[in-house]
Design a protein around this motif. Structure first.
Motif, PDB file in Angstrom:
ATOM      1  N   GLY A  15       0.815  -1.210   0.000  1.00 47.14           N
ATOM      2  CA  GLY A  15       0.000   0.000   0.000  1.00 47.14           C
ATOM      3  C   GLY A  15       0.849   1.261   0.000  1.00 47.14           C
ATOM      4  O   GLY A  15       0.523   2.240  -0.683  1.00 47.14           O
ATOM      5  N   SER A  26      -4.235   5.069  -2.336  1.00 50.15           N
ATOM      6  CA  SER A  26      -3.690   3.895  -1.662  1.00 50.15           C
ATOM      7  C   SER A  26      -3.283   4.222  -0.234  1.00 50.15           C
ATOM      8  O   SER A  26      -3.295   3.349   0.639  1.00 50.15           O
ATOM      9  N   LEU A  29      -6.243   3.599   1.814  1.00 58.39           N
ATOM     10  CA  LEU A  29      -6.462   2.162   1.985  1.00 58.39           C
ATOM     11  C   LEU A  29      -5.526   1.585   3.048  1.00 58.39           C
ATOM     12  O   LEU A  29      -5.928   0.707   3.820  1.00 58.39           O
ATOM     13  N   GLN A  32      -7.001   2.541   6.381  1.00 55.35           N
ATOM     14  CA  GLN A  32      -8.152   1.692   6.697  1.00 55.35           C
ATOM     15  C   GLN A  32      -7.708   0.299   7.131  1.00 55.35           C
ATOM     16  O   GLN A  32      -8.280  -0.293   8.052  1.00 55.35           O
ATOM     17  N   CYS A 137     -12.336   2.273  -1.380  1.00 51.54           N
ATOM     18  CA  CYS A 137     -12.420   2.542   0.057  1.00 51.54           C
ATOM     19  C   CYS A 137     -13.613   1.832   0.691  1.00 51.54           C
ATOM     20  O   CYS A 137     -13.532   1.355   1.835  1.00 51.54           O
ATOM     21  N   ALA A 140     -12.579  -1.677   1.034  1.00 50.10           N
ATOM     22  CA  ALA A 140     -11.610  -1.789   2.123  1.00 50.10           C
ATOM     23  C   ALA A 140     -12.326  -1.819   3.468  1.00 50.10           C
ATOM     24  O   ALA A 140     -11.959  -2.586   4.372  1.00 50.10           O
TER      25      ALA A 140
END
Length: 447
Positions: A15, A26, A29, A32, A137, A140
């Motif tokens: 990531g 990214s 992400l 998250q 997202c 995710a």
């Protein structure tokens, strides 16, 4: 090294590289991933280096925002979003209350954490600038709560018939708080399954199974109510909306049947026994109706402290405002057990009005976005916004029975709606007049 530890390190490192060399989203992400996996509290934590993963992820987001600020600002402007001014107003109230908080040290600590959350939300808004990025997202988030559902299945219930000690870092391992954060994913998954291809639908069923089973194992009544209300909100729109896709009503009915069948399959006797206590209002300990005493006590506290009492102030002062029987065998006080009354007690009437304005402005923005999408006949996006509304509603229902006024999930759900409004609406209107900039918006939405 545990397989989960290896997978986490691989995804974390990948990531970071993807954020630096492929797409700035990214970085979101990665954040998250860290938030939902909560590596420091995982059973495999000893297998990974003791790094500050959350800090690194947040720093990566701010770094990507800094180096790409000019490019990103052209796609997403903070000033166009009314929700952000209310977020900042709430933050200012918490900062202001440092001077009046009953438990100053705790209030300062949580205000610092809340400040970081608002900064992260503002950064994420500029980093998520396309429909594809928003979908990434959302997936995710779904993957994160699916993992939590798997962990709930692996851990199993404790002696009290609950699952505790799992979830995101800001839940402190509280089962009710964890379940409330899982519920909105079910509504978003409903939309994904409806709009997706066969592979997406299979994936949605698998993820939904783990999430629903996790919620059942946690045995949270508030989460159950949230799931019911949020799902009914979205499905009723699917069935009764004037804007129909081919087979839409049949799909909605099929989803309802699958949902009912799945609930019957995963819900055991312990779950239904706990849900039945919602009707037993004579026994407040069983039904949770004793929370009304805590809510009413908030008004008594505000008579003495009109500005509020700060974070943990109500817990500290509750023995002075609640009957003695609530504290038999307890060394600490009682919480308000409601997001709304938590905000009221912590930052007073002014802060409560700011929180209410934040929620109202979010739904107003969503309504404007839906109206515009209907005008340009982008019904797929219209139902996505409805799903995001249903997700937020489901969380607000669940959070009405727990203290979640400063929870990350609340602000992420508001953020998702703000991002959708930017992608599907604000970019195509004049912020001053709200008139359409170009008739090419329809093609831009569908590309």
């Amino acid at each position: 090294m545990a397989k989960f530890a290896l997978l986490f390190l691989f995804l974390f490192a990948s990531g970071i590289l993807a954020a630096l060399f492929i797409s700035p989203v990214s970085a979101v992400l990665v954040y998250q991933l860290v938030y939902f996996v909560n590596p420091d509290n995982s059973w495999w934590a000893a297998s990974i280096p003791g790094l500050q993963y959350s800090f690194i992820a947040a720093l990566l987001m701010l770094f990507m925002l800094t180096i790409r600020y000019k490019e990103l600002s052209g796609k997403a402007q903070w000033k166009d979003q009314p929700v952000f001014k209310w977020m900042i107003a709430i933050l200012f109230m918490y900062v202001f209350m440092i001077n009046f908080a009953v438990v100053t040290g705790v209030h300062k600590s949580f205000t610092y954490e809340f400040t970081k959350l608002v900064i992260i939300i503002l950064a994420a808004y500029k980093l998520i600038t396309s429909e594809r990025a928003l979908n990434a997202c959302l997936w995710a988030y779904i993957a994160g709560v699916t993992y939590i559902g798997y962990i709930a299945y692996s851990v199993g219930r404790d002696g009290q018939g609950r699952v505790e000690g799992i979830g995101m870092i800001d839940t402190g391992g509280d089962g009710n708080m964890t379940a409330a954060a899982m519920v909105p994913a079910l509504i978003i998954l409903t939309y994904m399954a409806w709009m997706g291809n066969k592979k997406i639908r299979i994936l949605a069923i698998i993820c939904g199974g783990f999430i629903a089973n996790g919620i059942v194992l946690i045995n949270s009544r508030g989460a159950f109510l949230g799931a019911v209300v949020g799902a009914l909100f979205f499905l009723m729109y699917m069935i009764f909306s004037r804007y129909q896709r081919k087979g839409q009503k049949g799909t909605a009915i099929l989803i309802i049947l699958i949902g009912l069948s799945g609930t019957i399959y995963v819900a055991d006797e312990a779950f239904w026994s706990r849900m039945e206590t919602l009707q037993d209002i004579d026994d407040g300990g069983k039904s949770g109706s004793h929370r009304i005493d805590f809510w009413m006590a908030t008004f008594d506290v505000l008579e003495d402290y009109p500005l509020g009492v700060g974070v943990q102030g109500f817990i500290e002062l509750s023995p002075n405002y609640l009957p003695e029987h609530y504290f038999e065998g307890r060394k600490v006080g009682k919480a308000t057990h409601s997001t709304w009354f938590q905000a009221l007690s912590e930052i007073g009437w002014i802060g409560f009005l700011f929180l209410s304005a934040l929620i109202i402005s979010t739904f107003k923005l969503s309504r404007k976005t839906k109206r515009y999408l209907i005008q340009v006949e982008n019904y797929d996006a219209y139902f996505k916004v409805l799903a995001l509304e249903g997700a937020l509603i489901s969380f607000l229902v669940a959070a009405s029975f727990i203290d979640r006024a400063r929870s990350e999930m609340l602000y992420w759900l508001i953020l998702f709606i703000a991002i959708a409004s930017n992608i599907y609406y604000l970019r195509f209107v004049d912020p001053g007049s709200k008139k359409r900039k170009t008739l090419g918006a329809v093609g831009a939405h569908r590309s």
